[in-house]
Design an enzyme around this catalytic site. Structure first.
Site, PDB file in Angstrom:
ATOM      1  CG  ASP A 150      -6.218  -3.390   0.164  1.00  0.00           C
ATOM      2  OD1 ASP A 150      -7.329  -3.346  -0.402  1.00  0.00           O
ATOM      3  OD2 ASP A 150      -5.299  -2.577  -0.086  1.00  0.00           O
ATOM      4  CG  HIS A 462       1.260  -3.729   4.735  1.00  0.00           C
ATOM      5  ND1 HIS A 462       1.085  -3.971   6.071  1.00  0.00           N
ATOM      6  CD2 HIS A 462       0.029  -3.489   4.228  1.00  0.00           C
ATOM      7  CE1 HIS A 462      -0.198  -3.887   6.381  1.00  0.00           C
ATOM      8  NE2 HIS A 462      -0.863  -3.597   5.267  1.00  0.00           N
ATOM      9  CG  ASP A 506      12.340  -5.259   4.233  1.00  0.00           C
ATOM     10  OD1 ASP A 506      11.158  -5.495   3.935  1.00  0.00           O
ATOM     11  OD2 ASP A 506      13.301  -5.947   3.853  1.00  0.00           O
ATOM     12  CD  GLU A 515      -0.699  -1.293   1.246  1.00  0.00           C
ATOM     13  OE1 GLU A 515      -1.690  -1.996   1.007  1.00  0.00           O
ATOM     14  OE2 GLU A 515      -0.770  -0.177   1.801  1.00  0.00           O
TER      15      GLU A 515
END
Length: 533
Positions: A150, A462, A506, A515
């Protein structure tokens, strides 16, 4: 393709211990082959391991006698083969360069030109004034590294990442000095490119310091955005309240950084010292029991930590090492006599404090020093037993395949390396290196957990830029197997019967297993630099 033969896909230094894991119900003969198919030597995997974590039977063989540089693979007697790997003095140059360049690619607040960042280039992001939560105040807090998949920025994890990268530089300056910044225009000072990159994060953390010395915990939007490029996250940036953990970590890492930068920029080193001392004084008067909690309406990464004693412990030891004040020594020794703390994770920072105290080069309590060394060796001995009883040489037990297990694997390697430094016992160094080999392919998934490296790496992490562009940014350490079944993606694939060491999905949606994070990469870089120094 189903795999039976597992090695470090990136390869080995010539003098390293080299082991192969073969899934089998009986001992297995194997051959070491050159990549052109010519025979080199043979061996036998005859050490049997009932692998509880992977729910399989493994046999382990040794091919350490292979020291000549070249490309090789292992062929088992049933003709199953390992991935191809390299033996060479510079075998880790590529994975090191990529895993450090990741930090440049995670930069926030500046334009990343395409000629430097490739397809991951983007315009300047998150440059607007940010709102201090619960007030009308606005602050300029651009810069730093995006924390993970993020676009939030968090002081505690950022401080941990910088500390680990500084330890990597201290232990293996030759390797770290080989780092080449993707963007030559960033080298504006008389600094090695490696230290220049760390300065980018240190500069941002300074912007997060309040006038009274305390550190705001994080800067992020109120919630996570979708899979867009960073400049497309348009929501308001909110600065969350101060925390003890952020303040103590900042004080510690800035003090730690002082001698590294003093060689190149005296004024900057003096600034680091000033903000470090100021944060420490603020920390001493802060009492925020229960740790940091997300304010209402903010749902980005919390990094809550109910115990802030280990952060205070690190700060006191590190400031004593750098500055020598009696106050800092007394603060650390009081805390250490209550409890010797161990840990390299963002929630357990004790080992940073121990290393600072043991290497302070100043007067210390010799009895306490001995007790710290004993505690460190006790931890390493426990890890060593697990390494020696695991089919893949990892120090993770069955119950430790949790969120970010690959961070734990790397940090276990650091504890083992500490024991090598304290004793000179090669068993610890070999075991530490096995954690590197695990991360680079000798694991039950048969994957290199660093994107863009090895011959079969994680491909769908991710990570928002990677997901948006459909191609994994290179050099990122995947979080690793997690048997919590904590996201909807893995719930549709795994069950509670799935082997813990194989709970890695994955797929982009699996944030609990796949992530990435800056402080996972920093642990990997520190481990790599340490075991190859």
């Amino acid at each position: 393709m189903y795999k039976n033969v597992f090695v470090n896909q990136c390869g080995y230094l010539p003098g390293m211990q080299k082991k192969v894991t073969i899934r089998s119900e009986k001992p297995v003969s194997f051959a070491v082959m050159r990549s052109d198919g010519s025979f080199v030597t043979d061996g036998r995997a005859d050490t049997r391991v009932e692998n509880v974590s992977a729910k399989e039977t493994d046999f382990v063989g040794d091919f350490s006698a292979v020291t000549e540089p070249g490309r090789y693979y292992i062929m088992a007697e049933d003709h199953s083969e390992s991935e191809t790997f390299t033996v060479a003095p510079d075998v880790y140059a590529d994975v090191f360069q990529k895993s450090v360049a990741f930090f440049y690619l995670q930069r926030c607040g500046c334009r990343l030109p395409g000629e430097a960042a490739g397809i991951y280039g983007h315009e300047a992001c998150h440059t607007e004034m940010a709102s201090v939560y619960g007030t009308a105040e606005k602050r300029e807090v651009s810069g730093g590294w995006h924390d993970a998949g993020d676009y939030g920025r968090y002081v505690g994890p950022g401080a941990m990442a910088v500390a680990q990268l500084l330890y990597a530089y201290e232990r293996n300056e030759t390797l770290c000095s080989s780092y080449v910044s993707p963007d030559r225009d960033t080298a504006t000072r008389n600094l090695p490119a490696y230290l220049e990159e760390l300065k980018y994060e240190l500069d941002w953390m300074m912007k997060m310091q309040r006038e009274d010395g305390a550190l705001y915990h994080k800067a992020s939007c109120r919630s996570f955005c979708g899979f867009v490029m960073p400049e497309e996250e348009k929501e308001e940036i909110v600065i969350s309240p101060v925390s003890v953990t952020a303040t103590a970590d900042f004080a510690a890492v800035c003090a730690m950084a002082v001698p590294f930068y003093a060689k190149y920029d005296t004024a900057y080193a003096e600034k680091l010292a000033e903000v470090s001392r100021k944060a420490y004084e603020a920390m001493k008067t802060m009492e925020l029991p229960g740790g940091f909690k997300n304010p209402p309406e903010i749902s980005t990464g919390e990094y809550g930590d109910e115990c802030d004693t280990d952060e205070r412990y690190w700060a006191a030891a590190q400031l004593y090492k750098t500055f020598g004040d009696k106050e800092y020594r007394e603060d650390f020794e009081r805390l250490a006599k209550e409890k010797i703390r161990l840990g390299y994770g963002w929630a357990d920072m004790g080992s940073y404090g121990n290393l600072a105290y043991l290497t302070a080069g100043r007067p210390v309590d010799e009895a306490l020093k001995s007790a710290i060394v004993k505690a460190m060796l006790d931890r390493a001995d426990t890890l060593l037993k697990t390494v020696n009883s695991d089919g893949y040489g990892t120090a993770l037990t069955e119950k430790e395949y949790v969120w970010g297990s690959n961070l734990s694997a790397a940090n276990n390697g650091l504890h083992l390396y500490d024991a090598w430094q304290l004793t000179g016992d090669r068993r610890y160094l070999d075991a530490a290196a096995e954690q590197l080999h695990y991360l680079l392919g000798r694991n039950p998934m048969g994957l290199c957990y660093i994107t863009g490296c090895g011959t079969d790496a994680v491909k769908h992490p991710h990570h928002r830029p990677s997901g948006f562009l459909g191609k994994a940014m290179p050099g990122m350490l995947s979080g690793g197997p997690c048997d919590w079944l904590a996201d909807e993606t893995v719930k549709g694939i795994f069950t509670t019967d799935t082997a813990p060491a194989k709970c890695l999905c994955d797929m982009t949606g699996s944030y609990s297993t796949n992530e990435v994070a800056i402080y996972w990469n920093s642990a990997f870089v520190q481990l790599l630099a340490s075991v190859t120094e």
